[in-house]
Design an enzyme around this catalytic site. Structure first.
Site, short mmCIF file in Angstrom:
data_model
loop_
_atom_site.label_atom_id
_atom_site.label_comp_id
_atom_site.label_asym_id
_atom_site.label_seq_id
_atom_site.Cartn_x
_atom_site.Cartn_y
_atom_site.Cartn_z
N PHE A 14 2.89 6.83 -6.77
CA PHE A 14 4.06 6.69 -5.89
C PHE A 14 4.97 5.53 -6.34
O PHE A 14 6.07 5.76 -6.86
CB PHE A 14 3.53 6.50 -4.47
CG PHE A 14 4.52 6.14 -3.42
CD1 PHE A 14 5.73 6.82 -3.31
CD2 PHE A 14 4.24 5.14 -2.50
CE1 PHE A 14 6.63 6.49 -2.31
CE2 PHE A 14 5.14 4.81 -1.49
CZ PHE A 14 6.33 5.48 -1.41
N LEU A 36 -4.49 10.31 -13.54
CA LEU A 36 -4.05 11.37 -12.61
C LEU A 36 -5.06 11.59 -11.47
O LEU A 36 -5.09 12.65 -10.87
CB LEU A 36 -3.78 12.69 -13.35
CG LEU A 36 -2.73 12.61 -14.47
CD1 LEU A 36 -2.50 13.98 -15.11
CD2 LEU A 36 -1.39 12.08 -13.94
N ASP A 54 -8.59 6.75 -18.03
CA ASP A 54 -9.14 5.93 -16.95
C ASP A 54 -9.24 4.49 -17.47
O ASP A 54 -9.87 4.25 -18.49
CB ASP A 54 -10.53 6.49 -16.59
CG ASP A 54 -11.24 5.68 -15.51
OD1 ASP A 54 -10.77 4.58 -15.17
OD2 ASP A 54 -12.27 6.17 -15.02
N ALA A 75 -2.07 0.78 -11.23
CA ALA A 75 -3.19 1.72 -11.06
C ALA A 75 -4.24 1.10 -10.15
O ALA A 75 -4.61 -0.06 -10.30
CB ALA A 75 -3.80 2.05 -12.41
N SER A 118 -1.60 -6.95 -2.75
CA SER A 118 -1.46 -6.32 -1.43
C SER A 118 -1.56 -7.37 -0.34
O SER A 118 -2.20 -8.42 -0.51
CB SER A 118 -2.57 -5.29 -1.28
OG SER A 118 -2.86 -5.06 0.06
N TYR A 142 -11.38 -3.57 -0.47
CA TYR A 142 -10.10 -3.43 -1.16
C TYR A 142 -9.40 -4.78 -1.26
O TYR A 142 -8.95 -5.21 -2.33
CB TYR A 142 -9.24 -2.41 -0.40
CG TYR A 142 -7.80 -2.30 -0.85
CD1 TYR A 142 -7.46 -1.63 -2.02
CD2 TYR A 142 -6.76 -2.83 -0.07
CE1 TYR A 142 -6.13 -1.51 -2.42
CE2 TYR A 142 -5.44 -2.71 -0.45
CZ TYR A 142 -5.12 -2.05 -1.62
OH TYR A 142 -3.80 -1.93 -2.01
N ILE A 187 2.03 7.17 7.44
CA ILE A 187 3.18 8.06 7.67
C ILE A 187 2.96 9.38 6.93
O ILE A 187 3.20 10.47 7.47
CB ILE A 187 4.50 7.35 7.24
CG1 ILE A 187 4.77 6.17 8.18
CG2 ILE A 187 5.67 8.33 7.24
CD1 ILE A 187 6.00 5.33 7.82
N ARG A 210 2.62 -3.42 12.46
CA ARG A 210 2.78 -3.35 11.00
C ARG A 210 4.27 -3.31 10.68
O ARG A 210 5.07 -2.76 11.44
CB ARG A 210 2.18 -2.04 10.43
CG ARG A 210 0.68 -1.89 10.55
CD ARG A 210 -0.07 -2.76 9.55
NE ARG A 210 -1.51 -2.52 9.61
CZ ARG A 210 -2.32 -3.02 10.54
NH1 ARG A 210 -1.86 -3.79 11.50
NH2 ARG A 210 -3.62 -2.76 10.50
N GLU A 272 -10.53 -2.71 10.62
CA GLU A 272 -9.06 -2.61 10.53
C GLU A 272 -8.44 -3.83 11.20
O GLU A 272 -8.82 -4.19 12.32
CB GLU A 272 -8.55 -1.34 11.22
CG GLU A 272 -7.08 -1.15 10.94
CD GLU A 272 -6.41 0.00 11.69
OE1 GLU A 272 -7.08 0.68 12.48
OE2 GLU A 272 -5.20 0.17 11.48
N1 LIG Z 1 1.69 2.07 -1.22
C1 LIG Z 1 1.56 0.92 -0.58
O1 LIG Z 1 1.95 0.81 0.59
C2 LIG Z 1 0.96 -0.28 -1.26
C3 LIG Z 1 0.87 -1.47 -0.54
C4 LIG Z 1 0.31 -2.58 -1.16
C5 LIG Z 1 -0.13 -2.51 -2.46
N2 LIG Z 1 -0.03 -1.33 -3.13
C6 LIG Z 1 -0.54 -1.29 -4.50
O2 LIG Z 1 0.45 -0.72 -5.33
C7 LIG Z 1 -0.18 0.06 -6.35
C8 LIG Z 1 0.38 1.47 -6.35
O3 LIG Z 1 0.15 2.07 -5.10
P1 LIG Z 1 0.65 3.55 -4.79
O4 LIG Z 1 0.85 3.63 -3.34
O5 LIG Z 1 1.74 3.89 -5.70
O6 LIG Z 1 -0.66 4.37 -5.14
P2 LIG Z 1 -0.83 5.76 -5.89
O7 LIG Z 1 -2.21 6.23 -5.57
O8 LIG Z 1 0.30 6.68 -5.60
O9 LIG Z 1 -0.76 5.35 -7.42
C9 LIG Z 1 -1.86 4.81 -8.10
C10 LIG Z 1 -1.93 5.50 -9.45
O10 LIG Z 1 -2.99 4.91 -10.21
C11 LIG Z 1 -3.71 5.94 -10.89
N3 LIG Z 1 -5.06 5.42 -11.12
C12 LIG Z 1 -5.97 5.05 -10.19
N4 LIG Z 1 -7.09 4.58 -10.76
C13 LIG Z 1 -6.88 4.65 -12.10
C14 LIG Z 1 -7.66 4.30 -13.23
N5 LIG Z 1 -8.90 3.80 -13.10
N6 LIG Z 1 -7.15 4.51 -14.47
C15 LIG Z 1 -5.90 5.01 -14.62
N7 LIG Z 1 -5.10 5.37 -13.59
C16 LIG Z 1 -5.59 5.18 -12.34
C17 LIG Z 1 -3.64 7.12 -9.95
O11 LIG Z 1 -3.83 8.35 -10.63
C18 LIG Z 1 -2.25 6.99 -9.37
O12 LIG Z 1 -1.30 7.71 -10.11
C19 LIG Z 1 -1.67 -0.03 -6.09
O13 LIG Z 1 -2.22 -1.03 -6.90
C20 LIG Z 1 -1.77 -0.43 -4.65
O14 LIG Z 1 -2.95 -1.14 -4.37
C21 LIG Z 1 0.49 -0.21 -2.56
#
Ligand SMILES: NC(=O)c1ccc[n+]([C@@H]2O[C@H](COP(=O)([O-])OP(=O)(O)OC[C@H]3O[C@@H](n4cnc5c(N)ncnc54)[C@H](O)[C@@H]3O)[C@@H](O)[C@H]2O)c1
Length: 337
Positions: A14, A36, A54, A75, A118, A142, A187, A210, A272
């Site tokens: 995302f 993926l 990976d 990732a 995070s 986490y 959401i 939040r 939580e």
């Molecule tokens: N979305 C949020 O609200 C949020 C909030 C705080 C922090 N983050 C951090 O931002 C980052 C991205 O979050 P997101 O919401 O886009 O998540 P997401 O799940 O959409 O994206 C994570 C991506 O990492 C890839 N991935 C996971 N493990 C992997 C591995 N071992 N090797 C290679 N690829 C791997 C997944 O395939 C995925 O495409 C994360 O580190 C998350 O902890 C997100």
């Protein structure tokens, strides 16, 4: 601006995919490493080079990183609520993967490393809003992994003299969020259920507070951060400042669908945190963060996008991934979402 070679881990996900778009739009060369597991090929900009791998399989001097100047590490397996029941799995994918990447990055002389941390590192701290000086006090696996990654960066960044920044986004939402994930992104989960004719679920009384962050606002600041020297060595909260009650956000999603339905209230989830939202002053000053849409507008845009997709279906992990099942919400244990 000079063209640089960037690596975005998690670039099929995302937030990562939006960062990739922004970097390519600015003329940079982008490699994506993603296995993926949680992202989609369709999210990846066609001008980016994908290495499907990976990160836990990365070698200490992996030549994949040769010629990379800047790393954005996105990732992760970011299911915070589920992490309570999958501590080993989460540690492998969030901490071990990070250490492998950091090691390879040092051995390949990567100049700049930006880490998506995070707000979970703050834990259950009653003094909201958190500013960046609040101590790390994570209360779930986490958050513990994210806090450990941050500390690794602080220590290795100084010892090996590379630039790093630590960005702490929170509750990001918008187009390309994974609507098939039953474990995270409240959401997106509500949108999935409503599109499938089910009422949205709230764990607990819905009084949790939040703040939410619109994807474009967050992704553009993250993409830009590595070109801003003032961000180096810094921890920066990134995202919306206005706290909302979870129950009110749920009604905003229902309103965006123009429906007259009520949420279902389920027992609270273990560990939580009650309230969690952050300050924005540092991100405004250093990264130029500002909100381009309010939550209601952002949710309407996301719902309109979700309606154009095939109907989402929740994809659960194999039950073998659940390491502890006691106290686990039945929605996950029995696949009842
Ligand atoms: N979305 C949020 O609200 C949020 C909030 C705080 C922090 N983050 C951090 O931002 C980052 C991205 O979050 P997101 O919401 O886009 O998540 P997401 O799940 O959409 O994206 C994570 C991506 O990492 C890839 N991935 C996971 N493990 C992997 C591995 N071992 N090797 C290679 N690829 C791997 C997944 O395939 C995925 O495409 C994360 O580190 C998350 O902890 C997100």
């Amino acid at each position: 601006m000079n063209q640089v070679n960037c690596l975005v881990t998690g670039g099929a996900g995302f937030i990562g995919s939006h960062i990739v778009d922004q970097l390519i739009g600015s003329g940079h060369s982008v490699t994506v490493i993603d296995d993926l597991s949680g992202g989609y090929l369709s999210n990846i900009n066609e001008k980016a080079k994908l290495i499907q791998k990976d990160l836990t399989a990365l070698k200490a001097d992996d030549p994949i990183l040769k010629d990379i100047e800047i790393i954005y590490h996105l990732a992760a397996f970011p299911a915070e609520g589920l992490s309570v029941f999958t501590p080993e799995y989460v540690t492998q994918r969030n901490l071990t993967a990070f250490i492998k990447l950091l090691t390879a990055s040092i051995n390949n002389q990567v100049k700049t490393f930006s880490f998506a941390s995070s707000m979970s590192v703050y834990g259950n701290n009653p003094n909201c809003p958190f500013d960046e000086t609040h101590p790390r006090n994570p209360t779930d696996p986490y958050g513990i992994c994210k806090a450990s990654c941050e500390r690794y960066l602080e220590i290795y960044g100084v010892e090996y003299n590379f630039n790093y920044n630590i960005i702490r986004p929170h509750n990001v939402y918008g187009i390309r969020q994974n609507l098939n994930d039953p474990y995270r992104n409240v959401i997106g989960i509500w949108i999935n259920r409503i599109l499938n004719g089910k009422n949205p679920i709230i764990y607990g009384d819905g009084e949790q507070l939040r703040a939410f962050s619109y994807i474009q606002d967050v992704a553009s600041c993250m993409a830009e951060s590595v070109f801003i020297e003032d961000s180096f060595g810094e921890i920066i909260n990134l995202g919306g400042a206005k706290p909302y009650r979870i129950v009110d956000v749920c009604y905003s999603v229902i309103d965006a669908f123009k429906l007259d339905i009520e949420p279902l209230f389920y027992p609270p989830r273990p560990m939580e945190v009650k309230n969690a939202y952050c300050t924005t002053e540092k991100s405004e000053k250093i990264l130029g963060y500002k909100e381009s849409k309010n939550l209601e507008e952002g949710i309407s845009e996301m719902v309109a996008w979700a309606k154009t997709l095939p109907k989402p279906k929740f994809k659960y992990l194999s039950n073998k991934t659940y390491e502890i099942t006691e106290h686990m919400p039945k929605t996950w244990l029995n696949r009842e979402m």
